[in-house]
Design a protein around this motif. Structure first.
Motif, PDB file in Angstrom:
ATOM      1  N   PRO A   1       0.798  -1.237   0.000  1.00 17.55           N
ATOM      2  CA  PRO A   1       0.000   0.000   0.000  1.00 17.55           C
ATOM      3  C   PRO A   1       0.825   1.279   0.000  1.00 17.55           C
ATOM      4  N   ASN A   2       2.091   1.178   0.405  1.00 18.68           N
ATOM      5  CA  ASN A   2       2.925   2.385   0.424  1.00 18.68           C
ATOM      6  C   ASN A   2       3.548   2.699  -0.932  1.00 18.68           C
ATOM      7  N   ILE A   3       3.263   1.881  -1.928  1.00 23.37           N
ATOM      8  CA  ILE A   3       3.849   2.057  -3.251  1.00 23.37           C
ATOM      9  C   ILE A   3       2.798   2.566  -4.229  1.00 23.37           C
ATOM     10  N   LYS A   4       3.114   3.651  -4.897  1.00 29.79           N
ATOM     11  CA  LYS A   4       2.252   4.193  -5.942  1.00 29.79           C
ATOM     12  C   LYS A   4       2.846   3.839  -7.296  1.00 29.79           C
ATOM     13  N   ILE A   5       2.005   3.351  -8.218  1.00 30.15           N
ATOM     14  CA  ILE A   5       2.460   2.952  -9.544  1.00 30.15           C
ATOM     15  C   ILE A   5       1.655   3.728 -10.582  1.00 30.15           C
ATOM     16  N   PHE A   6       2.337   4.441 -11.451  1.00 25.47           N
ATOM     17  CA  PHE A   6       1.649   5.282 -12.415  1.00 25.47           C
ATOM     18  C   PHE A   6       2.609   5.637 -13.555  1.00 25.47           C
ATOM     19  N   GLU A   7       2.054   6.184 -14.634  1.00 21.95           N
ATOM     20  CA  GLU A   7       2.875   6.614 -15.750  1.00 21.95           C
ATOM     21  C   GLU A   7       3.388   8.031 -15.501  1.00 21.95           C
ATOM     22  N   VAL A   8       4.645   8.251 -15.820  1.00 18.92           N
ATOM     23  CA  VAL A   8       5.250   9.581 -15.721  1.00 18.92           C
ATOM     24  C   VAL A   8       5.719  10.012 -17.097  1.00 18.92           C
ATOM     25  N   LYS A   9       5.217  11.152 -17.553  1.00 17.41           N
ATOM     26  CA  LYS A   9       5.589  11.655 -18.877  1.00 17.41           C
ATOM     27  C   LYS A   9       6.676  12.723 -18.815  1.00 17.41           C
ATOM     28  N   GLU A  10       6.764  13.425 -17.683  1.00 17.85           N
ATOM     29  CA  GLU A  10       7.758  14.485 -17.539  1.00 17.85           C
ATOM     30  C   GLU A  10       8.545  14.252 -16.254  1.00 17.85           C
ATOM     31  N   PRO A  11       9.583  13.419 -16.326  1.00 10.61           N
ATOM     32  CA  PRO A  11      10.357  13.089 -15.124  1.00 10.61           C
ATOM     33  C   PRO A  11      11.263  14.239 -14.685  1.00 10.61           C
ATOM     34  N   THR A  12      11.544  14.274 -13.404  1.00 12.27           N
ATOM     35  CA  THR A  12      12.549  15.198 -12.892  1.00 12.27           C
ATOM     36  C   THR A  12      13.933  14.589 -13.132  1.00 12.27           C
ATOM     37  N   GLU A  13      14.961  15.425 -13.037  1.00 14.83           N
ATOM     38  CA  GLU A  13      16.326  14.912 -13.168  1.00 14.83           C
ATOM     39  C   GLU A  13      16.635  13.921 -12.050  1.00 14.83           C
ATOM     40  N   THR A  14      16.068  14.164 -10.875  1.00 12.12           N
ATOM     41  CA  THR A  14      16.271  13.240  -9.754  1.00 12.12           C
ATOM     42  C   THR A  14      15.691  11.875 -10.071  1.00 12.12           C
ATOM     43  N   MET A  15      14.523  11.849 -10.676  1.00 12.78           N
ATOM     44  CA  MET A  15      13.898  10.580 -11.029  1.00 12.78           C
ATOM     45  C   MET A  15      14.728   9.837 -12.078  1.00 12.78           C
ATOM     46  N   ILE A  16      15.252  10.573 -13.041  1.00 10.90           N
ATOM     47  CA  ILE A  16      16.115   9.955 -14.049  1.00 10.90           C
ATOM     48  C   ILE A  16      17.372   9.394 -13.395  1.00 10.90           C
ATOM     49  N   ASP A  17      17.981  10.169 -12.503  1.00 13.38           N
ATOM     50  CA  ASP A  17      19.176   9.711 -11.799  1.00 13.38           C
ATOM     51  C   ASP A  17      18.893   8.430 -11.009  1.00 13.38           C
ATOM     52  N   GLN A  18      17.746   8.379 -10.358  1.00 13.21           N
ATOM     53  CA  GLN A  18      17.384   7.190  -9.576  1.00 13.21           C
ATOM     54  C   GLN A  18      17.168   5.985 -10.483  1.00 13.21           C
ATOM     55  N   ALA A  19      16.594   6.210 -11.658  1.00  8.15           N
ATOM     56  CA  ALA A  19      16.389   5.111 -12.601  1.00  8.15           C
ATOM     57  C   ALA A  19      17.723   4.569 -13.099  1.00  8.15           C
ATOM     58  N   VAL A  20      18.655   5.459 -13.404  1.00  5.51           N
ATOM     59  CA  VAL A  20      19.985   5.034 -13.852  1.00  5.51           C
ATOM     60  C   VAL A  20      20.689   4.266 -12.749  1.00  5.51           C
ATOM     61  N   GLU A  21      20.655   4.800 -11.537  1.00  6.68           N
ATOM     62  CA  GLU A  21      21.320   4.146 -10.406  1.00  6.68           C
ATOM     63  C   GLU A  21      20.755   2.753 -10.153  1.00  6.68           C
ATOM     64  N   LEU A  22      19.444   2.620 -10.204  1.00  7.78           N
ATOM     65  CA  LEU A  22      18.812   1.322  -9.986  1.00  7.78           C
ATOM     66  C   LEU A  22      19.193   0.346 -11.090  1.00  7.78           C
ATOM     67  N   THR A  23      19.197   0.815 -12.325  1.00 10.28           N
ATOM     68  CA  THR A  23      19.519  -0.050 -13.455  1.00 10.28           C
ATOM     69  C   THR A  23      20.947  -0.560 -13.375  1.00 10.28           C
ATOM     70  N   VAL A  24      21.883   0.325 -13.075  1.00 13.21           N
ATOM     71  CA  VAL A  24      23.286  -0.078 -12.951  1.00 13.21           C
ATOM     72  C   VAL A  24      23.456  -1.072 -11.812  1.00 13.21           C
ATOM     73  N   LEU A  25      22.763  -0.851 -10.707  1.00 11.75           N
ATOM     74  CA  LEU A  25      22.822  -1.780  -9.581  1.00 11.75           C
ATOM     75  C   LEU A  25      22.405  -3.184  -9.989  1.00 11.75           C
ATOM     76  N   LEU A  26      21.310  -3.277 -10.752  1.00 10.97           N
ATOM     77  CA  LEU A  26      20.750  -4.583 -11.101  1.00 10.97           C
ATOM     78  C   LEU A  26      21.440  -5.224 -12.305  1.00 10.97           C
ATOM     79  N   GLU A  27      22.040  -4.415 -13.176  1.00 15.64           N
ATOM     80  CA  GLU A  27      22.594  -4.938 -14.421  1.00 15.64           C
ATOM     81  C   GLU A  27      24.119  -5.035 -14.426  1.00 15.64           C
ATOM     82  N   ALA A  28      24.767  -4.649 -13.350  1.00 21.40           N
ATOM     83  CA  ALA A  28      26.228  -4.583 -13.334  1.00 21.40           C
ATOM     84  C   ALA A  28      26.892  -5.917 -13.651  1.00 21.40           C
TER      85      ALA A  28
END
Length: 225
Positions: A6-33
Motif C-alpha cells: 500500500p505504500n507504493i504508488k504505480i503510475f505513468e510519468v511523462k515528464e520526469p525530474t532529473e532526480t527521477m532519471i538519476d534514480q532510474a539510472v542508479e537502480l539499473t546499474v545496480l541490477l545490471e552490473a
C-alpha cells in the motif's frame, strides 16, 4: 496475482525530474552490473560505460515525445523503487536524432573501436534477426510494444510491482492490438516474466570478444484469439 504494498504508488510519468532519471539510472546499474550482455554491449567495460549507456536509453525513451512510455513505482519518500520503459509500435530506440542526442554519441565515443564495431554489428544485424525469428514478424522491435528496461529494487521484488507495471503496458498495447515483447539477458528472469503472463518464444546464445551472452525472448499477445 499479488497486490503491490500500500505504500507504493504505480503510475505513468511523462515528464520526469532529473532526480527521477538519476534514480532510474542508479537502480539499473545496480541490477545490471553483473549481466553478461551488458558487459558485452559496453565492450567489456561496464564499470565506466554502463551508466552512460543506461542513461542514454532511459532519457531517449523518456524525454522524446512519442518515443516511449514509462511506468514508475514510488515509495512514501518519493523514491523510485521500480520502473519499466516501453516503445510503442512505429518507433525504435535511437531512431531519431533527438533521441541520439541524449547520450548515444557520448557512449559510442567512449567505446573502444572493437566495442563499437561489435555493438553496431550485434544490435544492427544479429540481434534483430534473432528477435524477428522469435516473434515471427519482420522488424519486430518496430512492430511490437517493446520493453527496453524493467527494474525493481531487490528489497521490493516478488511483491507484485513488476506485474502491476506490465499490466498497465498491456492495457495500453491492447488499444491497438500490439504484442508486448521483450528480451531478457538473465535466465533467472524467465520465471518472473512467465508469472506475469508472458510466453517464452525464443532463446539464443551469441558469441563476442568478451565471452558468450544469451537472450530469452518473451511475447504477450493482446489480441483475443
Amino acid at each position: 496475482m499479488k497486490v503491490p504494498p500500500p505504500n507504493i504508488k504505480i503510475f505513468e510519468v511523462k515528464e520526469p525530474t532529473e532526480t527521477m532519471i538519476d534514480q532510474a539510472v542508479e537502480l539499473t546499474v545496480l541490477l545490471e552490473a553483473e549481466d553478461q550482455s551488458c558487459r558485452v554491449w559496453t565492450g567489456g567495460n561496464p564499470a565506466e560505460l554502463l551508466p552512460i549507456l543506461m542513461r542514454s536509453i532511459i532519457k531517449a525513451s523518456w524525454l522524446c515525445e512519442g518515443a516511449g512510455e514509462t511506468y514508475v513505482a514510488i515509495d512514501e519518500q518519493n523514491t523510485l523503487i521500480g520502473y519499466s520503459q516501453w516503445i510503442p509500435p512505429g518507433r525504435d530506440l535511437w531512431d531519431s536524432e533527438d533521441q541520439r542526442q541524449y547520450g548515444y554519441y557520448d557512449f559510442m565515443e567512449k567505446m573502444s573501436e572493437e566495442g563499437r564495431n561489435y555493438f553496431k554489428q550485434s544490435l544492427g544485424d544479429q540481434f534483430p534477426k534473432y528477435l524477428d525469428e522469435s516473434f515471427g514478424m519482420p522488424q519486430s522491435q518496430f512492430n511490437t510494444h517493446f520493453c527496453n528496461l524493467a527494474m525493481v529494487r531487490p528489497d521490493y521484488q516478488g511483491k507484485g510491482i513488476m506485474s502491476a507495471m506490465f499490466r498497465m503496458a498491456y492495457e495500453r498495447a491492447k488499444q491497438t492490438g500490439a504484442t508486448l515483447a521483450l528480451s531478457a539477458g538473465d535466465n533467472n528472469n524467465v520465471v518472473v516474466y512467465e508469472h506475469i503472463g508472458m510466453q517464452l518464444v525464443g532463446h539464443r546464445t551469441f558469441q563476442s570478444p568478451w565471452g558468450e551472452w544469451s537472450s530469452w525472448a518473451f511475447a504477450w499477445e493482446t489480441k483475443e484469439s
